[in-house]
Design an enzyme around this catalytic site. Sequence first.
Site: not given
Ligand code: XMP
Length: 230
Positions: A18, A68, A70-71, A77, A180, A184
């Site tokens: 990220d 990821d 998020k389409v 599109t 983390g 979770g």
């Molecule tokens: P972290 O740093 O919280 O990053 O471990 C989470 C990653 O997952 C992606 N993502 C989500 N994150 N809720 C989230 O907290 C969701 O529903 C979700 N879906 C995807 C987020 O963009 C990051 O890359």
Amino acid sequence: MSTNYFGIPQSRVIIAADMETYDENARVLDQICDDIDVIKVNTPLVFHEGPSVIRKLTDTFQKPVFADLKVADVPHTDVKVVRMVADNGGAAVMVHGFIGPDALIDCAEAAADQVGIIMQLELTNPGGKLFTAPIADDLARLAAELGLYGTQAPGNRPDRISKIRSIIGPEPVIVCCGVGAQGGKHNAVMQAGGTYSIVGRAIYTAENPKAAAAAITAGLQNAPALGLSA
Ligand code: XMP
């Protein structure tokens, strides 16, 4: 569902790459690449580096890359984004389930067995309980009906992972974010029927990312068997 886009799960951890530049993510991936199964990229990195970062990560680290993005748009599109991921060597793409069956079918057709479609169901943040949780079970049923590669589930709500697994059956992957930094636990996700935990900050902001990744996977040997085909 025939193709196993992410390969055979081992640590069952997806790293959320990220940070906004390739170089920052590469510094972490150099240390932990052997400890994870899949590299996930999201929009800040792709906006910053361009979609070719998907192939660069795939080729450099020899791991499947999950886009990821998020389409969530109208079908003509959505399919452009899915094709962009396919053309850049991505293994899977995250598509919001609320775009509905017509748009999801178009995405699956555009993916053309080159890229797995993973449906976003229920956001992990508190506000995710307000609008996304009430529709998540219906979306999971739709994902199963359409034979999608998998779904997302909230890794900080193991009861929801169990419910989603009971709806979609043993075969589709479930990728679980919120492990983390959001509380979770990897082992709880696995026990509940998740296929992969998505972990970002708990690894990439750690002083020792390799030790952090090892701490996340400790206890994994007790995880139940997967229903995946090779
Ligand atoms: P972290 O740093 O919280 O990053 O471990 C989470 C990653 O997952 C992606 N993502 C989500 N994150 N809720 C989230 O907290 C969701 O529903 C979700 N879906 C995807 C987020 O963009 C990051 O890359």
